[in-house]
Scaffold this motif. Structure first.
Motif, PDB file in Angstrom:
ATOM      1  N   UNK A 366     -36.720  26.999 -41.573  1.00  0.00           N
ATOM      2  CA  UNK A 366     -36.349  25.607 -41.620  1.00  0.00           C
ATOM      3  C   UNK A 366     -36.447  25.350 -39.919  1.00  0.00           C
ATOM      4  N   UNK A 367     -35.542  26.006 -39.231  1.00  0.00           N
ATOM      5  CA  UNK A 367     -35.221  25.680 -37.720  1.00  0.00           C
ATOM      6  C   UNK A 367     -36.486  25.871 -37.039  1.00  0.00           C
ATOM      7  N   UNK A 368     -37.246  26.628 -37.413  1.00  0.00           N
ATOM      8  CA  UNK A 368     -38.650  27.071 -36.580  1.00  0.00           C
ATOM      9  C   UNK A 368     -39.583  25.762 -36.770  1.00  0.00           C
ATOM     10  N   UNK A 369     -39.848  25.393 -37.928  1.00  0.00           N
ATOM     11  CA  UNK A 369     -40.532  24.087 -38.050  1.00  0.00           C
ATOM     12  C   UNK A 369     -40.178  23.058 -37.721  1.00  0.00           C
ATOM     13  N   UNK A 370     -38.856  22.788 -37.965  1.00  0.00           N
ATOM     14  CA  UNK A 370     -38.297  21.489 -37.438  1.00  0.00           C
ATOM     15  C   UNK A 370     -38.115  21.444 -35.981  1.00  0.00           C
ATOM     16  N   UNK A 371     -37.924  22.448 -35.175  1.00  0.00           N
ATOM     17  CA  UNK A 371     -37.962  22.525 -33.665  1.00  0.00           C
ATOM     18  C   UNK A 371     -39.290  22.433 -33.088  1.00  0.00           C
ATOM     19  N   UNK A 372     -40.196  23.094 -33.972  1.00  0.00           N
ATOM     20  CA  UNK A 372     -41.562  22.968 -33.307  1.00  0.00           C
ATOM     21  C   UNK A 372     -41.907  21.555 -33.318  1.00  0.00           C
ATOM     22  N   UNK A 373     -41.701  20.712 -34.315  1.00  0.00           N
ATOM     23  CA  UNK A 373     -42.124  19.481 -34.627  1.00  0.00           C
ATOM     24  C   UNK A 373     -41.384  18.396 -33.619  1.00  0.00           C
ATOM     25  N   UNK A 374     -39.859  18.720 -33.686  1.00  0.00           N
ATOM     26  CA  UNK A 374     -39.339  17.886 -32.538  1.00  0.00           C
ATOM     27  C   UNK A 374     -39.892  18.291 -30.946  1.00  0.00           C
ATOM     28  N   UNK A 375     -40.238  19.530 -30.709  1.00  0.00           N
ATOM     29  CA  UNK A 375     -40.798  19.848 -29.425  1.00  0.00           C
ATOM     30  C   UNK A 375     -41.972  18.694 -29.027  1.00  0.00           C
ATOM     31  N   UNK A 376     -42.921  18.800 -30.382  1.00  0.00           N
ATOM     32  CA  UNK A 376     -44.239  17.840 -30.266  1.00  0.00           C
ATOM     33  C   UNK A 376     -43.664  16.284 -29.948  1.00  0.00           C
ATOM     34  N   UNK A 377     -42.664  16.046 -30.399  1.00  0.00           N
ATOM     35  CA  UNK A 377     -42.154  14.593 -30.048  1.00  0.00           C
ATOM     36  C   UNK A 377     -41.428  14.635 -28.739  1.00  0.00           C
ATOM     37  N   UNK A 378     -41.750  15.733 -27.960  1.00  0.00           N
ATOM     38  CA  UNK A 378     -41.209  15.807 -26.568  1.00  0.00           C
ATOM     39  C   UNK A 378     -39.832  15.439 -26.533  1.00  0.00           C
TER      40      UNK A 378
END
Lengths: 648, 360
Positions: A366-378
């Protein structure tokens, strides 16, 4: 911190020795204190193997991992294309994709839970469903607040959707009540209407009221008035061009109208209707009376906002959130992990959300995928300049490492490592070497992955392991092909030597196909070249291409690539060629051969076993004598042939 | 999340060491009953003992696997003052059917005058090499120059540590920037409070191992020592099992041009110290990426230590026995939901809200 209990180990009396494995840990009871010789004690301790099993409920979760992997890779790939206005929309779409994967998994798991024959298993699956549901709840909120970044006005609409999706069985209750003969006389009628109002589903609530109006004329008037209030509540609808200020103004008027009805005791004779009116006025006490229907504080929060601050701004959310939580819990219970996670989200503290989720959930998915997505959102960069992108990578590395413990999911892990710029490559190198190469297929798959990434050391090492294993099991052909793939000249030499030794002993080669089709790989080592060429010599002889065979044989001897131990064989191989009817070796070639023979004779290798030595030497000597004779004879014939007309 | 299964070890006395092979599909155990057992994992995940044989004439302290590039090779060390190297011989097909394999002794290393307390193979890029350490205070490094002939081992180095040695660890880093390095721990309890951890580095010029560092702050007996795998860091990480768990970083200091012949100097920092085991810590060992350290101690537990992305080390897990007896051979174990929550209340928060819902 996770505590794992190992049944059978007595931690009070004994200590434990252990070892890490790629996917498991070995643990065994022991006693470290005595280093001297101990008396034999009766005892039969167990060995424990502890596995962090990421996939106990195989099929369903595997689908989650597989599909989310696809979304993840897709997101990394379109990163460059994400520009301008459409960027946000695309990121929202990715977020929704992730959520639908979670929901699909929930649904499947729910079916399995219901169908399970063993109630214990059914319970376990059900608890999994709950956890997935919590994850989706959190993700959804993060999507609204961080990715969609809904502004005031739209924010409330999104939150309403969120609540409707996650709370209560409204729809089945609705169906129940409507389906009955006298809906308004149904036991749960008022409960239903209240829930609909709490969720802001005023159209449907109004329809319910009209049924009540039909059935009970005495309250028809009140129902109509309340229904009108419901109909006229100003809401921001998508596509509506009114500004927030206009909306606020209208809402204020509407609110005052509701207030007036309450003051005028319009609904005094129907406690239900009056309570509904109070709810629509955002009266906290009235709302809190419906705690059971609301079920949780965030439902309470959204309903409260709907009926008291519909144009709430994102930055003000956390104030209402905190107070809603406090009011709802009423000091009777304390916040639970999920509550803290949601609160952190309302406070726009992304870092805290991720941290709390990491603690509460024992899987990194969960945290890996969510954090990655949020990282793409800068988002991570602006919030956490110091370790923003490192946190994303940290979590992805954890997740991917976990995948490598699984016999087939490890392949997904490869892609995750690929997208970790700092430590991904080296982590992949360490993990991929440890994959057990149980079948040739698996080995080839692993090698392909390494070769695609120019991980030459890993390719070499894996091929070496396979080659060594093949040699031990006397599968020389396999050993040779792995050595060639490893570009391991030394080992190729070793295996070639074995082939030649086998030939000396048995008179034939195994794995002819392989040796005959070496191609340019033959050049890897001198010994290998010799092996390949020697086979070629055999083929020439078999095809009766005698002059070619002769030249090749001679060059094998003169080029010095033949191992000492093989010279005898080469020389003796010349015999049949010398005994052919036609003259195969030219005079010059015969001189060469004679020189080689004398060269060899003067430097004979020493045989190791004394007993055998005599016999071997005798046989050899005989053969060599025959060779001398044949060479002399051939020389004569060759000179004559070359001297006469056709020869020149 | 964690599945624990157990198999009866069948040793007649205390087990001193357990060791996984490189791929985690085989393991070896050694015991005071003077034997070593090798276990193989089948495709279905069950473990079977495929070899059991007497290896020494005293308690066997440690057993370790060589890298599979060298074949199936084990080394053991014992109270009987020797260390031995064993190789698996592919047996007759009958044996294979019965699931048995044979191990033969390739060499006995008899140079020590006292109990040999640890044996470790060097990183594979150094060739087939191993180090032993003994209670006589000497670390011996042996090499087999011909990988296909394991009966020929030569003693390449003898390093005198002056204190009774209990453990050694090779630095696994294969970077060309780092020379071969070995750390030695001592459990000497004599009154001279000398530092108990020494680090030796190989010098290309003198072709000898020279002392590079002594960890002055470690003065209690050391029971185990382990370098962490290196993911490309310029510095080394060393874990020590003593009266507590300690983790040190060693940053190589840039060599001055003048002293280019000497061993590297290091900046030593302690980054973590944990005394949760209450008394002595006996073993420390790193996972394959060097991100998690496991330790076991007098409290009968195994603890897992991990650094978060801020480089703060914390205990992230404990394995402990619950004391209840277990019967027989159970290859199944207890299991918990895999996406599970550490805190069951996470599930409770949702009860009534979504279970059994229909989704649109």
């Amino acid at each position: 911190m996770r505590e794992v209990l190992i049944p059978g180990v007595n931690s009070k009396k004994k200590q434990m020795c252990f070892d890490w494995g790629p996917g498991e840990m070995l643990v065994c009871e022991t006693s470290f204190n005595k280093k001297e010789e101990s008396e034999t004690k009766p005892g039969c301790p167990f060995i424990y193997i502890i596995r962090k099993d990421i996939d106990v409920y195989s099929q369903i979760l595997r689908k989650l991992f597989n599909e989310s992997h696809g979304i993840f890779v897709g997101l990394q790939r379109i990163e460059e294309e994400l520009t301008g206005k459409s960027r946000k929309a695309q990121l929202v779409r990715v977020s929704k994709n992730y959520r639908s994967v979670i929901r699909a998994c929930m649904e499947e798991m729910h079916q399995v839970a219901i169908a399970a024959k063993d109630p214990a298993i059914g319970r376990q699956f059900s608890s999994q469903v709950s956890i997935l549901s919590a994850m989706e709840l959190i993700w959804n909120l993060c999507e609204i607040l961080f990715i969609e970044v809904a502004p005031a006005g739209a924010l409330l609409l999104h939150l309403l959707d969120w609540v409707r999706l996650h709370v209560c069985e409204v729809d089945s209750l609705l169906a129940d009540v409507l389906g009955s003969e006298n809906p308004s006389k149904h036991d749960s009628f008022w409960k239903l209407v209240t829930i609909l109002v709490l969720q802001g589903r005023l159209d449907e609530a109004r329809q319910m009221l009209s049924k009540e109006a039909d059935a009970s004329p005495s309250s028809a008037g009140m129902c109509r008035i309340l229904g009108d209030l419901m109909r006229t509540m100003p809401v921001l609808s998508p596509g509506n061009t009114q500004t927030l200020t206009e909306l606020e103004l209208k809402w204020q008027h509407w609110h005052e109208e509701c207030e007036r009805h309450l003051q005028d005791s319009t609904f005094a004779s129907s406690p239900h209707l009056e309570s509904l009116c109070k709810i629509m006025l955002g009266d906290e006490a009235a709302l809190l009376e419906q705690k059971e229907l609301l079920n949780n504080w965030y439902h309470f929060l959204v309903t409260r906002l709907l009926y008291s601050h519909p144009t709430v701004k994102p930055i003000d959310l956390h104030l209402y959130a905190q107070s809603s939580l406090d009011l709802f819990l009423g000091g009777e219970s304390s916040p639970e992990p999920l509550d803290n996670i949601l609160l952190a989200a309302f406070e726009f503290d992304i870092h805290q959300v991720i941290k709390e989720c990491s603690i509460a959930l024992s899987n990194w998915w969960f945290v890996a995928h969510l954090t990655d997505l949020l990282d793409h959102c800068k988002l991570l960069q602006s919030h956490n300049l110091y370790f923003g992108s490192n946190m994303r990578e940290f979590l992805l590395l954890e997740y991917a490492s976990g995948l490598f413990a699984h016999h087939s999911l490890w392949q997904l892990g490869v892609d995750y490592f690929d997208y970790c710029p700092e430590l991904g490559r080296v982590s992949l190198e360490l993990h991929i070497e440890r994959i057990p190469l149980s079948t040739e297929q698996k080995a080839l798959k692993v090698l392909r992955i390494c070769e695609q990434r120019q991980m030459t050391e890993q390719v070499r090492s894996i091929c070496k392991i396979l080659a060594m294993n093949a040699v031990r099991n006397n599968r020389l052909g396999s050993a040779l092909s792995w050595s060639i793939r490893a570009k391991d000249a030394a080992f190729a030499t070793l295996v070639s030597d074995r082939f030649l030794k086998d030939y000396c002993e048995r008179g034939s080669f195994s794995d002819l196909d392989l040796i005959d089709n070496l191609g340019p790989a033959m050049m890897l080592s001198d010994r290998l070249t010799f092996l390949g060429k020697y086979r070629e010599f055999h083929r020439f002889y078999g095809e009766k291409r005698l002059t070619d065979a002769a030249s090749l044989l001679l060059s094998l001897m003169t080029s010095q690539i033949a191992p000492r131990s093989f010279w005898v064989i080469l020389l003796i191989d010349a015999l049949p060629l010398l005994e052919e009817k036609e003259v195969v070796f030219s005079a010059e070639q015969t001189y060469e051969l004679m020189r080689c023979l004398e060269d060899f004779a003067s430097r004979r290798p020493v045989w190791r076993e004394p007993g055998v030595q005599r016999i071997q030497e005798d046989v050899e000597n005989t053969k060599l004598e025959m060779l001398r004779l044949a060479l002399a004879r051939n020389l004569g014939r060759a000179i004559i042939k070359e001297g006469s007309l056709e020869g020149s | 999340m964690f599945v624990a299964r157990h198999i009866p070890a069948d040793h007649k006395d205390l087990i001193h060491d357990v060791s996984f092979d490189f791929h985690g599909r085989r393991m070896a155990t050694c015991s005071s009953d003077q034997s070593v057992k090798v276990w193989d994992k089948s495709e279905s995940g069950d473990w079977h003992c495929t070899a059991s044989w007497k290896t020494h004439s005293g308690s066997v302290w440690r057993v370790t696997w060589a890298h599979p590039e060298f074949g199936q090779v084990l080394a053991s060390c014992s109270f009987d003052r020797t260390a031995a190297v064993w190789e698996e011989i592919v047996g007759e097909s009958n044996d294979k059917l019965r699931g048995q394999s044979h191990w033969v002794k390739r060499t006995t290393l008899v140079d020590s005058r006292t109990s040999v307390t640890d044996v470790k193979f060097a990183p594979k890029h150094m060739g087939l090499m191993l180090a032993t350490c003994s209670a006589d205070g000497i670390v011996r490094i042996y090499e087999a120059p011909d990988v296909m002939n394991l009966s020929q081992w030569s003693l390449q180095h003898e390093i005198s540590c002056k204190l009774s040695c209990s453990c050694i660890s090779w630095n696994p880093s294969s970077s060309r920037a780092h020379s071969p390095m070995i750390a030695v721990g001592s459990d000497d309890s004599s009154p001279n409070a000398m530092a108990k951890v020494q680090i030796f580095e190989y010098n290309e010029n003198t072709r000898k191992y020279a002392k590079a560092e002594t960890l002055m702050t470690v003065t209690d007996p050391v029971h185990d020592i382990a370098f962490a795998p290196n993911l490309g860091r310029s510095f080394h990480i060393l874990a020590i099992a003593t009266k507590d768990v300690r983790i040190f970083t060693l940053k190589p200091v840039r060599k001055e041009l003048t002293s280019s012949g000497g061993p590297t100097k290091f900046e030593i920092h302690i980054v973590a110290q944990f005394d949760n085991h209450n008394s002595q810590v006996w073993r420390v060992s790193w996972n394959i990426t060097g991100t998690v350290l496991a330790s076991s101690g007098d409290d009968g537990c195994v603890r897992l230590w991990k650094a978060n992305y801020m480089d703060n080390w914390k205990c992230t897990g404990i394995l402990k026995g619950n004391g209840s007896p277990v019967n027989g051979n159970s290859q199944q174990g207890n299991s918990n939901p895999s996406l599970g929550s550490n805190i069951p209340n996470l599930q409770n928060s949702l009860n009534g809200s979504s279970s059994g819902r229909k989704h649109s």
